[in-house]
Every structure is written in structure tokens, then in C-alpha cells.
Scaffold this motif. Structure first.
Motif, PDB file in Angstrom:
ATOM      1  N   UNK A  38       0.834  -1.209   0.000  1.00 60.59           N
ATOM      2  CA  UNK A  38       0.000   0.000   0.000  1.00 60.59           C
ATOM      3  C   UNK A  38       0.870   1.261   0.000  1.00 60.59           C
ATOM      4  N   UNK A  39       1.903   1.277   0.838  1.00 60.13           N
ATOM      5  CA  UNK A  39       2.810   2.429   0.879  1.00 60.13           C
ATOM      6  C   UNK A  39       3.508   2.611  -0.465  1.00 60.13           C
ATOM      7  N   UNK A  40       3.965   1.502  -1.036  1.00 55.11           N
ATOM      8  CA  UNK A  40       4.651   1.551  -2.327  1.00 55.11           C
ATOM      9  C   UNK A  40       3.731   2.117  -3.407  1.00 55.11           C
ATOM     10  N   UNK A  41       2.483   1.691  -3.422  1.00 50.32           N
ATOM     11  CA  UNK A  41       1.526   2.192  -4.422  1.00 50.32           C
ATOM     12  C   UNK A  41       1.275   3.686  -4.261  1.00 50.32           C
ATOM     13  N   UNK A  42       1.296   4.177  -3.040  1.00 48.42           N
ATOM     14  CA  UNK A  42       1.065   5.605  -2.794  1.00 48.42           C
ATOM     15  C   UNK A  42       2.265   6.459  -3.194  1.00 48.42           C
ATOM     16  N   UNK A  43       3.466   5.890  -3.119  1.00 50.27           N
ATOM     17  CA  UNK A  43       4.677   6.670  -3.323  1.00 50.27           C
ATOM     18  C   UNK A  43       5.294   6.547  -4.711  1.00 50.27           C
ATOM     19  N   UNK A  44       4.878   5.586  -5.495  1.00 47.42           N
ATOM     20  CA  UNK A  44       5.551   5.311  -6.764  1.00 47.42           C
ATOM     21  C   UNK A  44       5.500   6.496  -7.729  1.00 47.42           C
ATOM     22  N   UNK A  45       4.379   7.163  -7.860  1.00 44.85           N
ATOM     23  CA  UNK A  45       4.291   8.270  -8.821  1.00 44.85           C
ATOM     24  C   UNK A  45       5.148   9.448  -8.385  1.00 44.85           C
ATOM     25  N   UNK A  46       5.175   9.724  -7.100  1.00 45.10           N
ATOM     26  CA  UNK A  46       6.014  10.801  -6.588  1.00 45.10           C
ATOM     27  C   UNK A  46       7.490  10.488  -6.813  1.00 45.10           C
ATOM     28  N   UNK A  47       7.872   9.241  -6.589  1.00 45.12           N
ATOM     29  CA  UNK A  47       9.256   8.825  -6.811  1.00 45.12           C
ATOM     30  C   UNK A  47       9.623   8.963  -8.281  1.00 45.12           C
ATOM     31  N   UNK A  48       8.741   8.540  -9.177  1.00 47.26           N
ATOM     32  CA  UNK A  48       9.007   8.621 -10.613  1.00 47.26           C
ATOM     33  C   UNK A  48       9.228  10.082 -11.027  1.00 47.26           C
ATOM     34  N   UNK A  49       8.381  10.965 -10.532  1.00 46.96           N
ATOM     35  CA  UNK A  49       8.528  12.390 -10.839  1.00 46.96           C
ATOM     36  C   UNK A  49       9.854  12.917 -10.317  1.00 46.96           C
ATOM     37  N   UNK A  50      10.202  12.550  -9.099  1.00 45.84           N
ATOM     38  CA  UNK A  50      11.471  12.986  -8.518  1.00 45.84           C
ATOM     39  C   UNK A  50      12.659  12.479  -9.330  1.00 45.84           C
ATOM     40  N   UNK A  51      12.569  11.257  -9.804  1.00 46.27           N
ATOM     41  CA  UNK A  51      13.628  10.669 -10.619  1.00 46.27           C
ATOM     42  C   UNK A  51      13.790  11.451 -11.928  1.00 46.27           C
ATOM     43  N   UNK A  52      12.664  11.821 -12.529  1.00 45.28           N
ATOM     44  CA  UNK A  52      12.695  12.600 -13.773  1.00 45.28           C
ATOM     45  C   UNK A  52      13.350  13.961 -13.568  1.00 45.28           C
TER      46      UNK A  52
END
Length: 136
Positions: A38-52
Motif C-alpha cells: 500500500x505504501x509503495x503504491x502511494x509513493x511510486x508516482x512521486x518517486x518517478x517524478x522525482x527521478x525525472x
């Protein structure tokens, strides 16, 4: 569970000899941070944006990522002329037609404003006459 997610991603990529998929990076970060599903699903999009947005990382297409420091500028640079070269900018007449259509659609005629204004005055006169009749 130490370090930020981006630091962990950098650590992971630094340990790999070549580019890896985002899925591989994210799986490593999730494991190191100990996120629940659940935590991973909530954070994945934010992480992807940060990586970009982080200049240390570069996407190589087909969801492959690597450290920017391993690649020459000309290999990872996107020339904006290539992005916009498909746009047809030679037809200035179409822009004029579009502007005319816009003005016809959204411009309000001055005459209508005047007639509306006059109508409001007439409505006020009618209401005051009605009030006078009721008061008498």
C-alpha cells in the motif's frame, strides 16, 4: 532503511554495469525502505517524478534508466528543433481564419449591449410604476 529514495536509486544504479528498468529501481527502493504494498503504491508516482527531475538520472527510452554521468551530452540531449519540426508553421492564413472565427464566436456586438442597457431601464420604470400602484 537508510537514505532517501533518490539516494537509494543512485546507489542501485551505481552498482549496475548498465541501464536498468524503472521497475527494477523501484523494487530495490521498496525493499530497502521496507514499504508495504500500500505504501509503495502511494509513493511510486512521486518517486518517478522525482527521478525525472533529478539531474543525476537519465531516461534512455523504453523505460530504461541510468546515471547521467555515464552518458555523453549528445546521447541524452533532446534537440527541441526535432520535437517541433513536425508542426506546420508556414500557413499563416489559417491563423488569421482561426482568429476571425474566434472573434465571431466570442465577441459580443456593441449594439446588443446598448439594447440590453435600455431594457434594464425600462424594467426599472415598470417596477417603480407597479410599486406606486400598490401604494395608492
Amino acid at each position: 532503511m537508510q537514505g532517501s529514495m533518490l539516494e537509494l536509486a543512485h546507489e542501485f544504479l551505481d552498482s549496475k554495469p548498465k541501464s536498468v528498468t524503472f521497475k527494477q529501481i523501484w523494487a530495490y527502493v521498496v525493499k530497502q525502505k521496507g514499504f508495504s504494498e500500500e505504501e509503495a503504491n502511494k509513493k511510486v508516482s512521486s518517486f518517478y517524478t522525482s527521478l525525472l527531475l533529478d539531474g543525476r538520472f537519465v531516461t534512455l527510452g523504453e523505460n530504461k534508466w541510468d546515471l547521467r554521468s555515464r552518458h555523453t551530452f549528445d546521447k541524452v540531449h533532446i534537440d527541441m528543433k526535432d520535437v517541433y519540426s513536425d508542426m506546420d508553421t508556414s500557413d499563416s492564413d489559417s491563423e488569421e481564419v482561426e482568429e476571425e472565427e474566434y472573434n465571431k464566436t466570442f465577441a459580443e456586438p456593441v449594439e446588443e449591449e446598448r439594447s440590453d442597457f435600455g431594457q434594464d431601464e425600462e424594467d426599472e420604470d415598470d417596477s417603480s410604476k407597479e410599486e406606486e400602484a400598490l401604494n395608492s
